[in-house]
Design an enzyme around this catalytic site. Structure first.
Site, PDB file in Angstrom:
ATOM      1  N   HIS A  49      -7.400  -6.313   0.114  1.00 37.03           N
ATOM      2  CA  HIS A  49      -6.506  -4.942  -0.220  1.00 37.03           C
ATOM      3  C   HIS A  49      -4.777  -5.490   1.081  1.00 37.03           C
ATOM      4  O   HIS A  49      -4.528  -5.205   0.786  1.00 37.03           O
ATOM      5  CB  HIS A  49      -6.851  -3.457   0.707  1.00 37.03           C
ATOM      6  N   SER A  51       0.897  -1.172  -0.127  1.00 35.96           N
ATOM      7  CA  SER A  51      -0.143  -0.097  -0.053  1.00 35.96           C
ATOM      8  C   SER A  51       0.679   0.943  -0.278  1.00 35.96           C
ATOM      9  O   SER A  51       1.516   1.134  -0.496  1.00 35.96           O
ATOM     10  CB  SER A  51      -0.819   0.275   1.095  1.00 35.96           C
ATOM     11  N   ASP A  63     -10.100  -5.463  -4.523  1.00 32.96           N
ATOM     12  CA  ASP A  63      -8.912  -4.414  -3.126  1.00 32.96           C
ATOM     13  C   ASP A  63     -10.055  -3.079  -3.271  1.00 32.96           C
ATOM     14  O   ASP A  63      -9.720  -2.848  -4.772  1.00 32.96           O
ATOM     15  CB  ASP A  63      -7.463  -3.819  -4.319  1.00 32.96           C
TER      16      ASP A  63
END
Length: 324
Positions: free
Chosen positions: A304, A145, A275
């Site tokens: 995610h 991320s 995601d």
């Protein structure tokens, strides 16, 4: 509006806002200007934890586990978490004979709570301070991320001669926010709404985020893990509100296009096609086109936070990539 309605509104914003929300999800207050094979496992290995001070006086906490003779793997965590989010990976790769390193980003976890420097340039420079302090060479960098953006910028700007490979998991590059050059990105109002929710009730925001879109627990048939949710909330609440607020701009508005074009080491791009936080079409698929030497893996139905929910799959594929 009564309290039940207020809570429902906030949860709706988190689920929708971070998963392709519309601008109407929350009232908007713009904040756009808020500025190599592994060594054999060693016997009796020591666990080491320490801190390094950056050029601008920030103390960065890091974990350094496993044999010093092992090939280093450095992990870069997502927003608003800490190096603890990588513990499953750290233990897995340590047992494979690697030297594993993970640090808390400035203002996150156990690193200094400072007023400024919450941007990708400083994040990458802080990572470089850890690398240089430990003299890590032939290292593999793994970023999730926001940490994927940090890792990409580190490799592009500081990694020359020290980096073997890069792994991006659910990573924010090349650019999250919608712009004329990035029409598929999320509207700035999504991130403004996120900032507003953080200011109103950070603790509730983080519970809603972890119990909803981050791990895909808001999907039909999903079975939420309370321990996973509480661990996410614990890490997030340990960090600085100021750092996490400023970090929203860093992860959403930083353009990594030039960084990706510069990187010439092998890169594994991993992303779940469900995601809801960093949609795959405007992240991994675009990054793969910009990278000169990459392997793209898109995982059907994974969220995610797939490095936690599907650690066995992710760890296996990382190991296969780094030993190839």
């Amino acid at each position: 509006m009564d309290s039940n309605s207020t809570q429902a509104t906030r949860r709706g914003v988190m689920t929708a806002g971070l998963g392709l929300a519309t601008a109407a999800a929350l009232p908007v207050t713009s904040a756009t200007t808020a500025s190599a094979a592994p060594a054999s496992p060693a016997v009796g290995r020591a666990l080491r934890a320490n801190r390094v001070t950056t050029a601008d006086g920030v103390e960065i906490f890091y974990k350094d586990w496993g044999p010093r003779s092992g090939q280093p793997i450095m992990f870069h965590h997502g927003w608003p978490l800490s190096s603890d989010d990588w513990d499953t990976q750290l233990l897995f790769f340590m047992e494979k004979g690697y030297r594993v390193v993970a640090h808390d980003r400035r203002g996150h976890g156990r690193s200094s709570d400072v007023n400024d420097g919450h941007d990708m340039d400083h994040y990458a420079s802080d990572a470089a301070a850890v690398v240089e302090h430990l003299d890590l060479r032939n290292a593999i960098h793994v970023g999730h991320s926001t940490g994927g953006g940090e890792a990409a910028r580190y490799v592009a700007r500081h990694g020359n001669g020290r980096v073997a490979k890069l792994v991006l998991i659910g990573a924010v590059p090349p650019l999250m926010v919608k712009t004329p050059e990035n029409p598929g990105g999320l509207p700035i109002e999504v991130f403004d709404g996120f900032r507003r929710a953080l200011l109103e009730n950070r603790s509730q925001l983080y519970r809603d985020f972890a119990s909803g879109p981050f791990y895909g627990y808001n999907r039909p048939g999903a079975i939420p893990s309370n321990s996973v949710i509480e661990n996410w909330w614990r890490q997030a609440m340990t960090g600085s509100t100021k750092a996490q607020y400023d970090g929203i701009k860093a992860f959403s508005e930083t353009d990594f296009t030039d960084d990706l074009k510069t990187i010439d080491v092998p890169v594994l791009v991993m992303h779940g096609d469900d995601d809801q936080v960093v949609p795959v079409a405007d992240s991994a698929l675009l990054s793969a086109k910009l990278l000169s030497n990459n392997v793209l893996k898109v995982y059907k139905g994974l969220p995610h936070g797939m490095a936690t929910t599907h650690a066995d799959v992710i760890n296996r594929d990382i190991l296969e990539f780094i030993t190839a």
